[in-house]
Design an enzyme around this catalytic site. Structure first.
Site, PDB file in Angstrom:
ATOM      1  N   SER A 249      55.436  51.438  20.627  1.00 21.97           N
ATOM      2  CA  SER A 249      54.439  50.583  20.543  1.00 21.97           C
ATOM      3  C   SER A 249      54.710  49.225  20.804  1.00 21.97           C
ATOM      4  O   SER A 249      55.524  48.512  20.199  1.00 21.97           O
ATOM      5  CB  SER A 249      53.735  50.858  19.074  1.00 21.97           C
ATOM      6  OG  SER A 249      52.745  49.694  18.762  1.00 21.97           O
TER       7      SER A 249
ATOM      8  N   ASP B  11      42.303  54.568  14.519  1.00 23.77           N
ATOM      9  CA  ASP B  11      43.221  54.266  13.783  1.00 23.77           C
ATOM     10  C   ASP B  11      42.665  53.617  12.367  1.00 23.77           C
ATOM     11  O   ASP B  11      42.666  54.378  11.446  1.00 23.77           O
ATOM     12  CB  ASP B  11      44.165  53.326  14.379  1.00 23.77           C
ATOM     13  CG  ASP B  11      45.455  52.726  13.430  1.00 23.77           C
ATOM     14  OD1 ASP B  11      45.355  53.149  12.442  1.00 23.77           O
ATOM     15  OD2 ASP B  11      46.156  52.179  14.000  1.00 23.77           O
TER      16      ASP B  11
ATOM     17  N   LYS C 253      52.711  52.652  24.670  1.00 23.45           N
ATOM     18  CA  LYS C 253      51.461  51.819  24.256  1.00 23.45           C
ATOM     19  C   LYS C 253      51.740  50.498  24.306  1.00 23.45           C
ATOM     20  O   LYS C 253      52.615  49.866  23.551  1.00 23.45           O
ATOM     21  CB  LYS C 253      51.303  52.461  22.681  1.00 23.45           C
ATOM     22  CG  LYS C 253      50.187  51.664  21.772  1.00 23.45           C
ATOM     23  CD  LYS C 253      50.088  52.183  20.423  1.00 23.45           C
ATOM     24  CE  LYS C 253      49.871  51.565  19.229  1.00 23.45           C
ATOM     25  NZ  LYS C 253      49.461  52.194  17.963  1.00 23.45           N
TER      26      LYS C 253
ATOM     27  N   GLU D 270      42.893  52.853  21.651  1.00 26.42           N
ATOM     28  CA  GLU D 270      42.950  53.066  20.423  1.00 26.42           C
ATOM     29  C   GLU D 270      42.264  51.799  19.645  1.00 26.42           C
ATOM     30  O   GLU D 270      42.497  50.661  20.125  1.00 26.42           O
ATOM     31  CB  GLU D 270      44.562  52.816  19.757  1.00 26.42           C
ATOM     32  CG  GLU D 270      44.588  53.216  18.385  1.00 26.42           C
ATOM     33  CD  GLU D 270      46.232  53.331  18.036  1.00 26.42           C
ATOM     34  OE1 GLU D 270      47.010  53.342  19.095  1.00 26.42           O
ATOM     35  OE2 GLU D 270      46.487  52.978  16.881  1.00 26.42           O
TER      36      GLU D 270
ATOM     37  N   LYS E 281      48.303  58.302   9.935  1.00 25.91           N
ATOM     38  CA  LYS E 281      49.497  57.406   9.035  1.00 25.91           C
ATOM     39  C   LYS E 281      49.337  57.666   7.782  1.00 25.91           C
ATOM     40  O   LYS E 281      48.263  57.733   7.125  1.00 25.91           O
ATOM     41  CB  LYS E 281      49.081  55.795   9.198  1.00 25.91           C
ATOM     42  CG  LYS E 281      49.331  55.422  10.640  1.00 25.91           C
ATOM     43  CD  LYS E 281      49.009  53.897  10.609  1.00 25.91           C
ATOM     44  CE  LYS E 281      49.155  53.201  12.260  1.00 25.91           C
ATOM     45  NZ  LYS E 281      48.803  51.946  12.212  1.00 25.91           N
TER      46      LYS E 281
ATOM     47  N   LYS F  34      49.654  46.692  23.270  1.00 28.56           N
ATOM     48  CA  LYS F  34      48.387  46.107  22.447  1.00 28.56           C
ATOM     49  C   LYS F  34      47.757  45.091  23.368  1.00 28.56           C
ATOM     50  O   LYS F  34      48.317  44.621  24.263  1.00 28.56           O
ATOM     51  CB  LYS F  34      49.442  45.073  21.196  1.00 28.56           C
ATOM     52  CG  LYS F  34      49.979  45.930  20.295  1.00 28.56           C
ATOM     53  CD  LYS F  34      49.043  46.538  19.249  1.00 28.56           C
ATOM     54  CE  LYS F  34      50.020  47.438  18.156  1.00 28.56           C
ATOM     55  NZ  LYS F  34      49.074  47.961  17.131  1.00 28.56           N
TER      56      LYS F  34
HETATM   57  O1  OSB Z   1      47.976  49.545  14.913  1.00 26.71           O
HETATM   58  O2  OSB Z   1      49.210  51.088  15.363  1.00 26.71           O
HETATM   59  C1  OSB Z   1      49.136  49.963  14.808  1.00 26.71           C
HETATM   60  C2  OSB Z   1      52.165  48.365  13.252  1.00 26.71           C
HETATM   61  C3  OSB Z   1      51.551  47.676  12.231  1.00 26.71           C
HETATM   62  C4  OSB Z   1      50.055  47.646  11.855  1.00 26.71           C
HETATM   63  C5  OSB Z   1      49.326  48.527  12.719  1.00 26.71           C
HETATM   64  C6  OSB Z   1      49.901  49.120  13.912  1.00 26.71           C
HETATM   65  C7  OSB Z   1      51.264  49.005  14.103  1.00 26.71           C
HETATM   66  C8  OSB Z   1      51.820  49.463  15.369  1.00 26.71           C
HETATM   67  C9  OSB Z   1      53.522  49.648  15.138  1.00 26.71           C
HETATM   68  O3  OSB Z   1      51.437  49.942  16.279  1.00 26.71           O
HETATM   69  C10 OSB Z   1      54.073  50.990  15.417  1.00 26.71           C
HETATM   70  C11 OSB Z   1      55.474  51.187  14.855  1.00 26.71           C
HETATM   71  O4  OSB Z   1      56.182  51.012  15.987  1.00 26.71           O
HETATM   72  O5  OSB Z   1      55.781  51.504  13.919  1.00 26.71           O
HETATM   73 MG    MG Z   2      46.774  51.040  15.826  1.00 21.85          MG
END
Ligand code: OSB
Ligand code: MG
Length: 365
Positions: A133, A236, A159, A211, A260, A161
């Site tokens: 990510s 999510d 992924k 997402e 999660k 952002k």
């Molecule tokens: O939206 O998935 C998310 C990290 C912190 C809060 C929300 C998210 C994330 C990540 C990081 O996308 C994923 C990781 O490498 O732990």
């Molecule tokens: Mg997310």
């Protein structure tokens, strides 16, 4: 349980991590240690430092555990996870806190049974193919460089952002440079339904999924948006328990679910959501919360469950930390994360490293 310790730590990240909520350079998180019968178990309430992704910050988790949860378990003996969780089942909410507490107990329990945690959960594999990510960067070139390095390292899926204004051009540049890689975008609730025509323009880039485009609990909005998009929506933020997941699926708010364990309140709840997705034939994968090695080890165990068929967001320790809190660290070999076969989480916590990053410590007996 004879003793509990709460350690609030603030860990320096190796890189600034930017989402539509903002940029983080440190990770404030709460570590939970339970001790009894000569063993210790560790868990992590990997909430957030500032209430954006969730309102449950690490400081809130600490307060909830101290005031409400720990008094229910201290001084009592538990032989089964079911009985442990039942001791505080009447307390609502505080998902990250209760997840961390449950994790610490499961680590302890599995050690007492000489059972690796992932086997207790019902996992079968010891190698996890995974994704990465990547945060928003000021210049698209920086994102492209990070992707090149990640592909080189063996990550299966990328992924990125996104947020309004940092979306179409970035995705177009990624496709131009890297062609048909497994690619997805995470908006962290940055859009409104009136942005549908902009999001529709992403369809031509064949993303695996987008997402959480809209607000966490806007299932009706997501359902309307999904009707207009060919790209699958993955949920999510709003997937906080089975009831919300069932409602979202019934409304067709999304086609994929990110699981999660902190957000849903523990590994057992995460497994239940995994099972729900399997029954509904909805693809699911494990997200991450930039956990320290402690939460990461628990997440790794969760990732071994059979219906997590899409690559998740779990990266090895060395991506985030100069020095993780556990030994051995979580490692990646030929693109796969390795799951340890030792009892419990299978990683030892190095207390000296916890102390180096300590904000506050409280012990309870
Ligand atoms: O939206 O998935 C998310 C990290 C912190 C809060 C929300 C998210 C994330 C990540 C990081 O996308 C994923 C990781 O490498 O732990
Ligand atoms: Mg997310």
């Amino acid at each position: 349980m004879e003793r509990a310790d709460l350690y609030l730590v603030r860990l320096p990240l190796k890189f600034g991590f930017e989402t539509s909520y903002g940029r983080q350079t440190h990770r404030e998180t709460l570590l939970i240690r339970l001790a009894g019968a000569g063993l210790e178990g560790w868990g992590e309430a990997a909430g957030v430092e500032f209430p954006d992704y969730t309102y449950e910050t690490a400081a809130v988790s600490a307060l909830a555990l101290e005031r409400y949860f720990l008094p229910r378990v201290l001084g009592r003996r538990f032989t089964e996870p079911k009985a442990f969780v039942k001791a505080y089942a009447d307390i609502t909410g505080f998902h990250f806190a209760r997840a961390g507490l449950e994790c610490a107990f499961l680590d302890l329990y599995c050690q007492s049974r000489k059972l690796p945690l992932f086997r207790f959960l019902g996992g079968a594999r010891t190698r996890i193919p995974t994704g990465i990510s990547l945060g928003i960067e000021p210049r698209t070139g920086q994102i492209l460089d990070r992707i090149a390095a990640a592909l080189e390292r063996g990550y299966l899926r990328i992924k990125v952002k996104i947020k309004p204004g940092r979306d179409l051009a970035v995705i177009a540049a990624i496709r131009r440079r890297f062609g048909p890689i497994l690619l997805m975008a995470d908006a962290n609730s940055a859009y409104r339904l009136c942005d549908a025509s902009r999001l529709k323009k992403l369809d031509r880039f064949q993303l695996m999924m987008i997402e959480q485009p809209l607000a966490p609990f806007d299932f009706l909005g997501h359902a309307q948006l999904q009707k207009q998009l060919s790209t699958p929506i993955c949920l999510d933020e709003g997937m906080v328990d089975l009831d919300h997941a069932r409602a979202a699926l019934a409304l067709r708010a999304g086609r994929i679910i990110n699981v999660k364990f902190g957000r849903v309140g523990g590994l057992l709840a995460a497994k239940a959501l995994h099972d729900l997705c399997r029954r509904h034939r909805v693809p699911a994968w494990c997200g991450g919360m930039l956990e320290s090695g402690i939460g990461r080890a628990h997440n790794l165990a969760l990732n071994t469950l059979p219906h997590f068929t899409l690559p998740g967001d779990i990266s090895p320790s060395e991506r985030y930390w100069e020095e993780d809190l556990i030994e051995p660290e979580v490692v990646m070999e030929r693109g796969d994360l390795r799951v340890r076969e030792e009892p419990g989480i299978g990683h030892r916590v190095v207390l000296a490293r916890v102390r180096r990053h300590l904000v506050a410590h409280r012990a309870f007996r």
